[in-house]
Design a protein around this motif. Structure first.
Motif, PDB file in Angstrom:
ATOM      1  N   TYR A 165       0.787  -1.233   0.000  1.00  0.00           N
ATOM      2  CA  TYR A 165       0.000   0.000   0.000  1.00  0.00           C
ATOM      3  C   TYR A 165       0.819   1.283   0.000  1.00  0.00           C
ATOM      4  N   ASP A 166       2.050   1.234   0.520  1.00  0.00           N
ATOM      5  CA  ASP A 166       2.881   2.442   0.505  1.00  0.00           C
ATOM      6  C   ASP A 166       3.128   2.968  -0.913  1.00  0.00           C
ATOM      7  N   PRO A 167       3.366   2.087  -1.900  1.00  0.00           N
ATOM      8  CA  PRO A 167       3.558   2.598  -3.263  1.00  0.00           C
ATOM      9  C   PRO A 167       2.324   3.318  -3.819  1.00  0.00           C
ATOM     10  N   ILE A 168       1.142   2.887  -3.404  1.00  0.00           N
ATOM     11  CA  ILE A 168      -0.085   3.555  -3.869  1.00  0.00           C
ATOM     12  C   ILE A 168      -0.147   4.965  -3.302  1.00  0.00           C
ATOM     13  N   ARG A 169       0.082   5.068  -1.994  1.00  0.00           N
ATOM     14  CA  ARG A 169       0.075   6.400  -1.378  1.00  0.00           C
ATOM     15  C   ARG A 169       1.146   7.292  -1.998  1.00  0.00           C
ATOM     16  N   TYR A 170       2.281   6.681  -2.338  1.00  0.00           N
ATOM     17  CA  TYR A 170       3.386   7.430  -2.932  1.00  0.00           C
ATOM     18  C   TYR A 170       3.000   8.008  -4.290  1.00  0.00           C
ATOM     19  N   ILE A 171       2.527   7.166  -5.203  1.00  0.00           N
ATOM     20  CA  ILE A 171       2.227   7.668  -6.550  1.00  0.00           C
ATOM     21  C   ILE A 171       1.057   8.648  -6.529  1.00  0.00           C
ATOM     22  N   MET A 172       0.091   8.441  -5.627  1.00  0.00           N
ATOM     23  CA  MET A 172      -1.043   9.361  -5.555  1.00  0.00           C
ATOM     24  C   MET A 172      -0.643  10.692  -4.927  1.00  0.00           C
ATOM     25  N   SER A 173       0.490  10.707  -4.226  1.00  0.00           N
ATOM     26  CA  SER A 173       0.954  11.952  -3.598  1.00  0.00           C
ATOM     27  C   SER A 173       1.803  12.802  -4.537  1.00  0.00           C
ATOM     28  N   LEU A 174       2.134  12.267  -5.725  1.00  0.00           N
ATOM     29  CA  LEU A 174       3.026  12.978  -6.633  1.00  0.00           C
ATOM     30  C   LEU A 174       2.329  14.082  -7.421  1.00  0.00           C
ATOM     31  N   GLY A 175       1.045  14.229  -7.224  1.00  0.00           N
ATOM     32  CA  GLY A 175       0.332  15.330  -7.866  1.00  0.00           C
ATOM     33  C   GLY A 175      -0.159  14.965  -9.249  1.00  0.00           C
ATOM     34  N   GLY A 176      -0.050  15.915 -10.162  1.00  0.00           N
ATOM     35  CA  GLY A 176      -0.635  15.758 -11.486  1.00  0.00           C
ATOM     36  C   GLY A 176      -1.742  16.786 -11.664  1.00  0.00           C
ATOM     37  N   LYS A 177      -2.283  16.854 -12.858  1.00  0.00           N
ATOM     38  CA  LYS A 177      -3.273  17.882 -13.168  1.00  0.00           C
ATOM     39  C   LYS A 177      -4.653  17.599 -12.583  1.00  0.00           C
ATOM     40  N   ASP A 208       2.494   1.455 -16.983  1.00  0.00           N
ATOM     41  CA  ASP A 208       3.191   1.969 -18.169  1.00  0.00           C
ATOM     42  C   ASP A 208       4.663   2.221 -17.869  1.00  0.00           C
ATOM     43  N   ASP A 209       4.934   2.757 -16.686  1.00  0.00           N
ATOM     44  CA  ASP A 209       6.326   3.058 -16.315  1.00  0.00           C
ATOM     45  C   ASP A 209       7.172   1.792 -16.263  1.00  0.00           C
ATOM     46  N   ILE A 210       6.571   0.690 -15.825  1.00  0.00           N
ATOM     47  CA  ILE A 210       7.308  -0.580 -15.817  1.00  0.00           C
ATOM     48  C   ILE A 210       7.632  -0.992 -17.247  1.00  0.00           C
ATOM     49  N   MET A 211       6.619  -0.926 -18.124  1.00  0.00           N
ATOM     50  CA  MET A 211       6.803  -1.337 -19.518  1.00  0.00           C
ATOM     51  C   MET A 211       7.813  -0.448 -20.242  1.00  0.00           C
ATOM     52  N   ASP A 212       7.799   0.843 -19.899  1.00  0.00           N
ATOM     53  CA  ASP A 212       8.707   1.800 -20.551  1.00  0.00           C
ATOM     54  C   ASP A 212      10.074   1.862 -19.880  1.00  0.00           C
ATOM     55  N   LYS A 213      10.210   1.160 -18.738  1.00  0.00           N
ATOM     56  CA  LYS A 213      11.441   1.237 -17.933  1.00  0.00           C
ATOM     57  C   LYS A 213      11.768   2.699 -17.587  1.00  0.00           C
ATOM     58  N   ALA A 214      10.732   3.463 -17.290  1.00  0.00           N
ATOM     59  CA  ALA A 214      10.898   4.889 -17.003  1.00  0.00           C
ATOM     60  C   ALA A 214      11.475   5.095 -15.599  1.00  0.00           C
ATOM     61  N   GLU A 247       9.983  12.543  -9.852  1.00  0.00           N
ATOM     62  CA  GLU A 247      10.381  11.685  -8.734  1.00  0.00           C
ATOM     63  C   GLU A 247      10.568  10.255  -9.237  1.00  0.00           C
ATOM     64  N   PRO A 248      11.313   9.424  -8.472  1.00  0.00           N
ATOM     65  CA  PRO A 248      11.521   8.034  -8.906  1.00  0.00           C
ATOM     66  C   PRO A 248      10.189   7.307  -9.108  1.00  0.00           C
ATOM     67  N   THR A 249      10.109   6.522 -10.167  1.00  0.00           N
ATOM     68  CA  THR A 249       8.912   5.722 -10.395  1.00  0.00           C
ATOM     69  C   THR A 249       8.814   4.624  -9.338  1.00  0.00           C
ATOM     70  N   VAL A 250       7.634   4.045  -9.201  1.00  0.00           N
ATOM     71  CA  VAL A 250       7.406   3.041  -8.158  1.00  0.00           C
ATOM     72  C   VAL A 250       8.322   1.834  -8.345  1.00  0.00           C
TER      73      VAL A 250
END
Length: 323
Positions: free
Chosen positions: A27-39, A78-84, A90-93
């Motif tokens: 669950y920490d990764p979910i909170r992390y990516i949702m905290s990164l903002g966006g439009k 998508d980030d996993i597939m793109d190796k982003a 910020e670092p991807t999950v």
């Protein structure tokens, strides 16, 4: 009603969302990516569409956040597939944790998206979930098309537009349709909301392609020319391959085939080729065309003009954006 009012309501509810607690690695990764903002573009559109027809637009907040959670789930995978390596600076999950955790956390995000969409009235639930499921499958279809394009040099404009329609635009369309469904709008109205969002979404992605080449680096928020460096099949490159001939086409292909090059030099050279065949003007024309279609859809909606103006003004900001 100002868009800021809707944004504040979304942020307040988002800060209180509980995705789960144990094990924390899930669950920490979910909170992390949702905290990164966006439009927060999609949930905003849902609230604005609901507001077109009812004062009780707050009932759409949780379902709207379901769309945002789903959108971020797609970004995580998508980030996993793109190796982003980075997402919103910020670092991807998968970089911060690992691929397996990112995959599983993404799966739970999809489950959470459905849970949030359950916060609609019982008589609307079947329609909301049926349309969301159709849309979610289309997003996956678009992503697969995008992956297929990586090994092709014969992608047509029609294929590219269909790919971005599926990968990006159908979710924008559904976000608006969701607002109409929640508010009890009729089928014709919901169709205009969906098609309007889809057309705006295509224009939005084409604008992103354009800004990647011609945007102001200080405003764009990421490296200008990144798509050129990566040989990404964008609208601009597809049209350049179609429009160029002779030595100019040979020069473009030579740059695409180089494995070692100076990044700045490549960006300058390919941009110069785009300039010579009018790719910027062609892209701007397509962008304006799709936005015009979207506004025509909005104009056809029977709703309070003042409330429609909130949605239209927000959409126009997307047309004029520089980042």
């Amino acid at each position: 009603m100002s868009p800021t009012y809707f944004i504040d309501a979304l942020q307040n509810e988002l800060s209180q969302l509980q995705y789960g607690q144990h094990p924390p690695e899930l669950y920490d990764p979910i909170r992390y990516i949702m905290s990164l903002g966006g439009k927060r573009l999609r949930p905003l559109l849902t609230l604005m569409a609901t507001y077109l027809f009812t004062d009780d637009w707050q009932k759409a907040i949780r379902p709207a956040l379901g769309i945002e959670v789903f959108h971020n789930f797609t970004l995580l995978h998508d980030d996993i597939m793109d190796k982003a390596p980075l997402r919103r600076g910020e670092p991807t999950v998968h970089e911060k944790w690992n691929d397996n955790i990112a995959i599983l956390s993404g799966d739970v995000m999809l489950v959470n998206a459905y849970k949030l969409l359950l916060h609609v009235e019982a008589d609307k639930l079947k329609s909301v979930l049926a349309r969301f499921s159709e849309t979610a499958a289309e997003v996956c279809e678009g992503q697969q098309m995008d992956m297929n394009f990586e090994t092709r040099w014969d992608v047509t404009e029609e294929e590219y537009v269909e790919m971005i329609r599926l990968k990006t635009s159908v979710l924008v369309g559904y976000a608006l349709e969701l607002g109409g469904l929640i508010a009890g709008a009729d089928d014709d109205t919901n169709r205009h909301l969906y098609e309007g969002g889809m057309n705006i979404g295509i224009g939005f992605q084409l604008k992103d392609d354009l800004l990647d080449v011609y945007g102001d680096p200080a405003k764009f928020g990421k490296q200008v020319g990144g798509d050129i460096i990566a040989n990404k099949k964008t609208f601009l490159l597809i049209e350049a391959l179609e429009q160029t001939t002779g030595s100019l086409k040979n020069e473009l292909i030579e740059w695409l085939q180089k494995s070692e090059f100076d990044r700045d030099e490549k960006v300058r050279a390919v941009t110069a080729i785009y300039d010579k065949v009018g790719i910027r003007q062609l892209t701007e024309s397509r962008i304006n065309d799709y936005f015009a279609r979207g506004f025509a859809n909005f104009d056809a909606i029977d709703a309070d003009p003042n409330r429609k103006n909130v949605l239209s003004q927000f959409a126009r900001q997307l047309v004029e954006r520089e980042s």
